[in-house]
Scaffold this motif. Structure first.
Motif, mmCIF file in Angstrom:
data_model
loop_
_atom_site.group_PDB
_atom_site.id
_atom_site.type_symbol
_atom_site.label_atom_id
_atom_site.label_comp_id
_atom_site.label_asym_id
_atom_site.label_seq_id
_atom_site.Cartn_x
_atom_site.Cartn_y
_atom_site.Cartn_z
ATOM 1 N N UNK A 172 -46.514 -82.563 91.556
ATOM 2 C CA UNK A 172 -47.446 -81.515 91.170
ATOM 3 C C UNK A 172 -48.494 -82.021 90.200
ATOM 4 N N UNK A 173 -49.228 -81.125 89.560
ATOM 5 C CA UNK A 173 -50.328 -81.542 88.690
ATOM 6 C C UNK A 173 -49.851 -81.969 87.302
ATOM 7 N N UNK A 174 -50.685 -82.767 86.660
ATOM 8 C CA UNK A 174 -50.531 -83.033 85.235
ATOM 9 C C UNK A 174 -51.077 -81.816 84.494
ATOM 10 N N UNK A 175 -50.280 -81.227 83.599
ATOM 11 C CA UNK A 175 -50.675 -79.974 82.945
ATOM 12 C C UNK A 175 -51.662 -80.226 81.815
ATOM 13 N N UNK A 176 -51.276 -81.020 80.826
ATOM 14 C CA UNK A 176 -52.108 -81.263 79.659
ATOM 15 C C UNK A 176 -51.263 -81.814 78.530
ATOM 16 N N UNK A 177 -51.838 -81.857 77.315
ATOM 17 C CA UNK A 177 -51.164 -82.485 76.183
ATOM 18 C C UNK A 177 -50.820 -81.478 75.093
ATOM 19 N N UNK A 178 -49.548 -81.500 74.679
ATOM 20 C CA UNK A 178 -49.165 -80.854 73.433
ATOM 21 C C UNK A 178 -49.591 -81.777 72.295
ATOM 22 N N UNK A 179 -49.803 -81.212 71.109
ATOM 23 C CA UNK A 179 -50.300 -82.002 69.980
ATOM 24 C C UNK A 179 -49.428 -81.741 68.756
ATOM 25 N N UNK A 180 -49.033 -82.815 68.085
ATOM 26 C CA UNK A 180 -48.296 -82.704 66.824
ATOM 27 C C UNK A 180 -49.007 -83.533 65.760
ATOM 28 N N UNK A 181 -49.246 -82.924 64.607
ATOM 29 C CA UNK A 181 -49.887 -83.611 63.494
ATOM 30 C C UNK A 181 -48.879 -84.090 62.455
ATOM 31 N N UNK A 182 -47.576 -83.857 62.712
ATOM 32 C CA UNK A 182 -46.544 -84.244 61.752
ATOM 33 C C UNK A 182 -45.415 -85.020 62.437
ATOM 34 N N UNK A 183 -45.796 -85.865 63.391
ATOM 35 C CA UNK A 183 -44.852 -86.755 64.072
ATOM 36 C C UNK A 183 -43.717 -85.998 64.755
ATOM 37 N N UNK A 184 -44.061 -84.915 65.416
ATOM 38 C CA UNK A 184 -43.097 -84.245 66.270
ATOM 39 C C UNK A 184 -42.285 -83.141 65.643
ATOM 40 N N UNK A 185 -42.564 -82.789 64.404
ATOM 41 C CA UNK A 185 -41.805 -81.704 63.765
ATOM 42 C C UNK A 185 -42.302 -80.339 64.219
ATOM 43 N N UNK A 186 -43.621 -80.202 64.345
ATOM 44 C CA UNK A 186 -44.207 -78.965 64.865
ATOM 45 C C UNK A 186 -45.239 -79.321 65.918
ATOM 46 N N UNK A 187 -45.507 -78.345 66.836
ATOM 47 C CA UNK A 187 -46.378 -78.637 67.971
ATOM 48 C C UNK A 187 -47.383 -77.514 68.206
ATOM 49 N N UNK A 188 -48.566 -77.920 68.643
ATOM 50 C CA UNK A 188 -49.570 -77.001 69.157
ATOM 51 C C UNK A 188 -49.592 -77.172 70.670
ATOM 52 N N UNK A 189 -49.380 -76.086 71.399
ATOM 53 C CA UNK A 189 -49.264 -76.198 72.847
ATOM 54 C C UNK A 189 -50.622 -76.508 73.473
ATOM 55 N N UNK A 190 -50.565 -77.115 74.655
ATOM 56 C CA UNK A 190 -51.793 -77.368 75.398
ATOM 57 C C UNK A 190 -52.417 -76.051 75.848
ATOM 58 N N UNK A 191 -53.744 -75.963 75.908
ATOM 59 C CA UNK A 191 -54.372 -74.739 76.414
ATOM 60 C C UNK A 191 -54.258 -74.614 77.931
ATOM 61 N N UNK A 192 -53.770 -75.658 78.591
ATOM 62 C CA UNK A 192 -53.673 -75.662 80.048
ATOM 63 C C UNK A 192 -52.300 -75.194 80.508
ATOM 64 N N UNK A 193 -52.225 -74.786 81.756
ATOM 65 C CA UNK A 193 -50.985 -74.315 82.370
ATOM 66 C C UNK A 193 -50.819 -74.987 83.724
ATOM 67 N N UNK A 194 -49.639 -74.888 84.327
ATOM 68 C CA UNK A 194 -49.472 -75.457 85.668
ATOM 69 C C UNK A 194 -50.449 -74.897 86.692
ATOM 70 N N UNK A 195 -50.882 -73.646 86.522
ATOM 71 C CA UNK A 195 -51.852 -73.055 87.442
ATOM 72 C C UNK A 195 -53.293 -73.408 87.073
ATOM 73 N N UNK A 196 -53.499 -73.866 85.840
ATOM 74 C CA UNK A 196 -54.832 -74.272 85.394
ATOM 75 C C UNK A 196 -54.718 -75.595 84.642
ATOM 76 N N UNK A 197 -54.420 -76.671 85.372
ATOM 77 C CA UNK A 197 -54.135 -77.959 84.732
ATOM 78 C C UNK A 197 -55.401 -78.679 84.269
#
Length: 580
Positions: A172-197
Motif C-alpha cells: 500500500x501507500x507510504x502514509x507520512x512521518x510522525x515527528x518527535x522533538x524529544x527523542x521518542x518520548x512524545x510524538x506529533x502525528x503526521x497530517x496524512x492518512x492512509x486515504x490521503x498519503x
C-alpha cells in the motif's frame, strides 16, 4: 520456610509436599560455537541487469553475531548524541507480550533507543508505542526512520491482502512521518492518512506503488556524510505495465524497481510533498536528473521480480554506497539478499554478491553506519529472520532468529578473494570448534545429562525428546529436532534418569527459542524428594537459567512446566546437569 505443592493430576502417580531447598540462580549465556569466517556463495537466479563490481567481489561472515529482543522491523538511525534510535513492531518484548500488532484501526508500532558502542553488548531500551489506523488497509508498519538535529522523523506504510501462499501481498501507500522533538518520548502525528498519503499513491491500481516502504539512506552520525545536506530515501515498487501477476510481486518484500527521492529534513518540509525531489534518470552526460514532478520519477535500479525491501548505507572509508535488497519473490518461504555498490548515491550500480536463501528467511536487512569499522574493514549487518515458522526452514547463518540480529561481516576486493585462504580458514575453524567442544560445559563429560535416559509427558510432532540433552541450545523454527516440545502447555514434564545415583549441584535450563512460547513458571523435582520452585525462563535465544544448590545424590531429576505465556507447546531446548 516456603513450601510448594506440585499438582500434576494423572500425569504423576504421586504428589509431594516437601520443604524447598535453598538455592541460587542467575541468567547465563554460554559462548556460541564458532562457525566463521565464511564466504557466502554468489548465486543469482538469473543474469542480473548490472555487471559485477570490479572493486568489491565477495561478502565474508566473520563468525560473530548477537541478537536482541523478540520483535522485528529494526532500522537504527545514528543521532548526534551518539545513540541509535529505531522503530520496531510485532513479536514480543519483555512485559509487552504481543502488544505491537500493526493491523487494523488501532495498528501500533513501537520505538526504542539502542545504547552502546560494542555491537555484542548493547542496551536496547523501549520507548513506548504509537497508534495509527491502517484503515482502509489491513496493516500499517514502520519504514523510513531518521534522527537529525535532535528531531526524529518516523515513517509508516500500509499493506493489504493475503493471496494464497503469500503474506501481505499488496504493498500500500507510504502514509507520512510522525515527528518527535524529544527523542521518542512524545510524538506529533503526521497530517496524512492512509486515504490521503504523502505522495498521493494508493494500492487501487493492483498494488502498483513506487514509494510504498521508503528507507532513509544512512549517511552516518547525524547525516554527516550527506553529499548536499539533504536526506535521501530509497523505496521498492512496481508499475502497472508489468506483465507479471498481481499483487504478489509488489508486496512488503518483493517488487520490480528501486526508486530514489530526497528532501531537506526539517519539520516544515518532511510532510510537504512539494519539498521533495525525485530521481528522474540521467542526462546525456550521465549526470543524475532530479525533478519535483512525481510523474517523472524513474527507477534508480530495476530487476523484474527481484527488487524487494531496500536500504542504503554510505561507507566513508571505501567512499562507496552499499545498497541492500531483499528478493522475496515468489513466496515468503525463502528469501534472498544481495548487495550493490556505487560511487554515487544515484548509481550506476554494480553487483557485489547475491546470497541465495540467506537467513534462510532474512528480511529488513540494513547496515547501521555506527558499526562500520574502517580499521578492520568490517561492519555489522542488521536483520530479522524466520518469522514464518516453516518446519523445514533452517537458521543460516547461525545466530539469526526473529529479533534484531547483528552479524559481523566484511567486503573483499578481487585481490583478497583470489588469495582467500579457504583451506587455512577451514583448518582454523576445525581447531576452534574442537577447542570449543572441550571447554563448552554443555558438550563436556561434566554434563551428566548427556548420560541420562529421557522420558517425557508428551511429544509434539516433529520434535525429539533426545533434543533436551543433546548438548545443543537450539530448536524451532530452525532445528526442531534439537529441542523437546510437548503437545501441552502447563503440567508437561521431562525426566532425566541415570542407571545409578549421581551427585548434582548445578542445573542449566534453556527455554525453547521460539519467542511466542515462553515458560513463565516451572519447578524441579528430584528422586530424594527435593523440590525447587522457579519463575520464568529467559525468552532470549541462547540465554539460560543456572540453578545451584548444595550437592546431593539422586537417581532422577524432573522438570515441570507450571505456567506459560501465549503458548501452544511448552518444552525445553536444553536441560543440563552438573556436579558443581
Amino acid at each position: 520456610m516456603r513450601r510448594l505443592v506440585f499438582f500434576l493430576g494423572s500425569l504423576l502417580c504421586h504428589t509431594l509436599l516437601v520443604a524447598q531447598i535453598p538455592y541460587q540462580q542467575r541468567v547465563i549465556k554460554p559462548e556460541p560455537r564458532p562457525w566463521g569466517p565464511y564466504l557466502w556463495p554468489h548465486e543469482t537466479p538469473e543474469t542480473p541487469p548490472v555487471s559485477q563490481s570490479s572493486d568489491l567481489a565477495a561478502a565474508e561472515f566473520m563468525g560473530r553475531s548477537v541478537s536482541y529482543t523478540a520483535a522485528d522491523t529494526w532500522y537504527p538511525s545514528w543521532a548526534s548524541n551518539d545513540t541509535l534510535y529505531s522503530p520496531f513492531t510485532d513479536g514480543t518484548w519483555g512485559i509487552w507480550k504481543l502488544v505491537f500488532s500493526a493491523t487494523g484501526p488501532k495498528a501500533m508500532t513501537g520505538q526504542a533507543k539502542i545504547v552502546g558502542n560494542d555491537p555484542l553488548n548493547l542496551k536496547v531500551i523501549p520507548l513506548g508505542a504509537t497508534t495509527g489506523s491502517a484503515a482502509p488497509y489491513g496493516g500499517r508498519y514502520p519504514c523510513g526512520s531518521l534522527v537529525h538535529n535532535g528531531v526524529w522523523y518516523y515513517g509508516t506504510y500500509c499493506l493489504d491482502g493475503y493471496p494464497s501462499g503469500y503474506n501481505w501481498g499488496t504493498l500500500g501507500p507510504f502514509v507520512g512521518f510522525r515527528i518527535s522533538k524529544d527523542y521518542g518520548l512524545t510524538w506529533e502525528d503526521t497530517p496524512h492518512t492512509p486515504l490521503s498519503p504523502l505522495f498521493g499513491e494508493t494500492a487501487e491500481d493492483s498494488g502498483c506503488v513506487k514509494i510504498g516502504a521508503p528507507h532513509f539512506v544512512d549517511f552516518g552520525k547525524n547525516m554527516e556524510h550527506s553529499p548536499d545536506g539533504k536526506a535521501y530515501l530509497v523505496a521498492h515498487g512496481s508499475v502497472a505495465e508489468d506483465p507479471q501477476p498481481r499483487p504478489a510481486n509488489n508486496s512488503w518484500i518483493s517488487g520490480d524497481q528501486i526508486y530514489l527521492l530526497r528532501v531537506t529534513p526539517t519539520i516544515e518540509n518532511i510532510n510537504d510533498r512539494s519539498k521533495y525531489e525525485y530521481f528522474a534518470g540521467y542526462n546525456r552526460n550521465g549526470k543524475a536528473v532530479w525533478s519535483k514532478d512525481f510523474k517523472k520519477i524513474k527507477p534508480v535500479f530495476e530487476w523484474n521480480n527481484h527488487c524487494g525491501c531496500v536500504t542504503m548505507t554510505y561507507f566513508p572509508h571505501l567512499k562507496k554506497y552499499i545498497m541492500c535488497i531483499t528478493d522475496g519473490w515468489p513466496t515468503i518461504k525463502y528469501m534472498n539478499t544481495y548487495f550493490l555498490e556505487s560511487d554515487h548515491v544515484e548509481g550506476p550500480w554494480k553487483m557485489v554478491t547475491y546470497m541465495k536463501n540467506f537467513g534462510e528467511q532474512a528480511y529488513f536487512v540494513n547496515i547501521p553506519s555506527k558499526f562500520i569499522d574502517k580499521d578492520k574493514n568490517s561492519f555489522w549487518l542488521c536483520y530479522s529472520g524466520n518469522f514464518a515458522a516453516f518446519q523445514e526452514l533452517k537458521i543460516n547463518p547461525p545466530g539469526g532468529r526473529y529479533a534484531m540480529v547483528l552479524q559481523e561481516m566484511r567486503f573483499l576486493d578481487k585481490k583478497q578473494l583470489a588469495a582467500y585462504p579457504f583451506a587455512e580458514n577451514k583448518r582454523k575453524l576445525d581447531i576452534e570448534k574442537a577447542e570449543w567442544d572441550k571447554r563448552n560445559p554443555l558438550t563436556s563429560k561434566e554434563n551428566l545429562a548427556l548420560q541420562a535416559k529421557v522420558s517425557v509427558s508428551s511429544l509434539a510432532e516433529g520434535y525429539s525428546e533426545k533434543g533436551v540433552n543433546d548438548g545443543i541450545v537450539d530448536g524451532f523454527p530452525g532445528h526442531p529436532e534439537n529441542e523437546w516440545a510437548s503437545n501441552q502447555t502447563v503440567n508437561s514434564w521431562v525426566r532425566l534418569t541415570w542407571d545409578k545415583k549421581v551427585t548434582v549441584g548445578k542445573i542449566w535450563l534453556f527455554d525453547r527459542p521460539y519467542q511466542y512460547e515462553q515458560i513463565l513458571s516451572c519447578g524441579l523435582k528430584m528422586s530424594d524428594g527435593t523440590i525447587i520452585e522457579l519463575g520464568a525462563l529467559s525468552n532470549v535465544e541462547g540465554e539460560g537459567l543456572e540453578i545451584t544448590f548444595e550437592p546431593k545424590e539422586v537417581e532422577w531429576i524432573e522438570f515441570v512446566v507450571l505456567g506459560v505465556g501465549n503458548s501452544t507447546n511448552s518444552g525445553l531446548s536444553e536441560f543440563a546437569v552438573f556436579e558443581k
